[in-house]
Design an enzyme around this catalytic site. Structure first.
Site, short mmCIF file in Angstrom:
data_model
loop_
_atom_site.label_atom_id
_atom_site.label_comp_id
_atom_site.label_asym_id
_atom_site.label_seq_id
_atom_site.Cartn_x
_atom_site.Cartn_y
_atom_site.Cartn_z
N ASP A 258 43.76 37.03 32.51
CA ASP A 258 44.24 36.20 31.40
C ASP A 258 43.39 36.41 30.15
O ASP A 258 42.19 36.14 30.15
CB ASP A 258 44.21 34.72 31.80
CG ASP A 258 45.03 34.45 33.05
OD1 ASP A 258 46.15 35.00 33.13
OD2 ASP A 258 44.56 33.72 33.93
N PRO A 279 35.91 44.12 35.90
CA PRO A 279 37.25 43.79 35.40
C PRO A 279 38.23 43.56 36.54
O PRO A 279 38.21 44.26 37.55
CB PRO A 279 37.64 45.02 34.57
CG PRO A 279 36.35 45.68 34.23
CD PRO A 279 35.45 45.43 35.41
N HIS A 280 39.07 42.55 36.35
CA HIS A 280 40.15 42.32 37.31
C HIS A 280 41.09 43.53 37.29
O HIS A 280 41.27 44.16 36.24
CB HIS A 280 40.91 41.04 36.91
CG HIS A 280 41.89 40.59 37.93
ND1 HIS A 280 43.16 41.14 38.04
CD2 HIS A 280 41.83 39.62 38.89
CE1 HIS A 280 43.81 40.54 39.00
NE2 HIS A 280 43.03 39.62 39.54
N ILE A 299 36.01 44.79 43.73
CA ILE A 299 34.62 44.36 43.69
C ILE A 299 33.98 44.28 45.08
O ILE A 299 32.80 44.61 45.26
CB ILE A 299 34.48 43.00 42.95
CG1 ILE A 299 33.01 42.60 42.79
CG2 ILE A 299 35.28 41.92 43.65
CD1 ILE A 299 32.19 43.60 41.98
N GLU A 300 34.74 43.87 46.09
CA GLU A 300 34.16 43.78 47.44
C GLU A 300 33.71 45.15 47.94
O GLU A 300 32.60 45.31 48.47
CB GLU A 300 35.16 43.17 48.42
CG GLU A 300 35.51 41.72 48.14
CD GLU A 300 36.77 41.58 47.32
OE1 GLU A 300 37.41 40.52 47.37
OE2 GLU A 300 37.11 42.55 46.58
N GLY A 323 39.39 34.63 44.18
CA GLY A 323 39.29 34.51 45.63
C GLY A 323 38.25 35.44 46.22
O GLY A 323 37.83 35.26 47.37
#
Length: 371
Positions: A258, A279-280, A299-300, A323
């Site tokens: 967003d 970044p998403h 990211i994980e 999450g």
């Protein structure tokens, strides 16, 4: 060859010759080609049944990959539908593509609900659902997607298995607890009804006989006694051991898709001395004052690789509502924090998410977002 097969052949030839379903889609590089489906339908319909897995996000592709690994020797067709296409999406799509018998990437840059996109795409999905060989099981996470119902309604006798889509499965306000599909406009609603019949979100939810969850010890909205619940660990950190954290501290902010979060994210980064932003996968904007971690990995996966390389480094992960905080909170040398702007009112829309973080023992840090 029966009349039904002849009709399907003619319809597909029309589609291929005139490019009806590709008018607004010039970047899929052949990943939606239906020739192989038509060949199977005409000449190999009596073969071993297939399992369908529908994905909309990278997280869902990760779950789908684990599900496939539990069923060696079975045929899997993977369908990815996304409004985004970038390095991360391509990386994980290619990963799952290598493990599936067939994989299709429906890139919808304008979204399915756009008037010029909805009818041709839904028609394409319906035609391709009819071209599939016998379907044994259908796996999905996004119960609210009318596009998947084009397949569900074609194979009402197939087993339906559902799986987690992040925190949507952990909050009572989830869209997955809805009744009907949200389709804007009378014309599109009527066309959707032609494509899916009486299928609905509620019907999909009630038809699920098993749900795979990636969150251990947290109440899932699908855990209502109607189906088997199966825990599916997604990221394996069992071989990693916690170090003494003497190698310094790396602070990472989890990005948001967003754009409205840009200013508040920059203030949070400054307030907590955060050096990096992850970044998403759907994020299209940058942040000033922090370094972006440009990597094909989510990211994980990125953090797990970093822990292996730097076992004595302390990693601090900051998030507003991702999450990923839940999936990483037990990684060795990783400390997760939820961020709460002080200006949020008591009835703010993120309240259920913060309640979830408290339940998972994730510290919530309040900061002044107005200065």
């Amino acid at each position: 060859m029966g009349l039904k097969k002849v009709c399907l052949t003619v319809l597909c030839l029309i589609v291929f010759c005139f490019g009806i379903f590709y008018t607004f889609d010039r970047v899929n590089q052949g990943e939606r080609n239906a020739v192989s489906l038509l060949k199977d339908k005409l000449f190999n319909e009596e073969g071993k049944p297939v399992n369908l897995i529908f994905c909309y996000t990278i997280l869902q592709m990760k779950v789908a990959e684990r599900i496939m690994a539990q069923h060696p020797g079975e045929r899997f067709y993977v369908v990815l539908m996304s409004e985004n296409r970038n390095e991360k999406y391509d990386y994980y799509f290619n990963q799952i593509k290598d493990k599936a018998e067939r994989a299709y990437f429906f890139y919808l840059p304008y979204g399915l609900n756009k008037s010029f996109n909805f009818i041709p795409t839904m028609a394409e999905l319906k035609v391709k659902s009819m071209l599939l060989p016998k379907v044994k099981r259908i796996y999905l996470a996004s119960l609210e997607k009318v596009s998947i119902a084009a397949f569900l309604s074609t194979y009402p006798d197939a087993e339906i298995k559902t799986f987690d889509d992040g925190t949507n499965n952990l909050i009572r306000e989830s869209s997955y607890l809805g009744g009907e599909f949200a389709v804007n406009g009378a014309i599109k609603r009527n066309f959707a009804r032609m494509m899916v019949g009486d299928w609905s979100i509620a019907k999909t939810r009630n038809a699920s006989d098993e749900h795979y969850t990636i969150f251990k010890g947290l109440k899932n909205i699908m855990d209502d006694g109607r189906r088997k619940m199966t825990y599916l660990p997604l990221f394996d950190a069992s071989e990693l051991k916690a170090g003494d954290e003497t190698g310094g501290t790396v602070r990472i902010l989890l990005g948001s898709p967003d754009k409205e979060m840009k200013e508040i994210s920059e203030k949070a980064a400054k307030n907590f001395n955060i050096q990096y932003v992850a970044p998403h996968p759907r994020q299209t904007y940058g942040l000033s004052g922090v370094t972006a971690l440009n990597s094909p990995y989510v990211i994980e996966d990125y953090i797990l690789r970093e822990i292996k390389k730097n076992p004595h480094t302390r990693y601090e992960i900051y998030t507003f509502f991702s999450g990923a905080a839940l999936t990483m909170k037990d990684f060795p040398n990783v400390h997760v924090y939820a961020l709460k702007p002080a200006s949020l009112p008591e009835d703010y829309w993120l309240k259920p998410v913060y309640a979830l973080f408290r339940q998972a023992d994730i510290p919530i840090l309040t900061f002044d977002d107005k200065n």
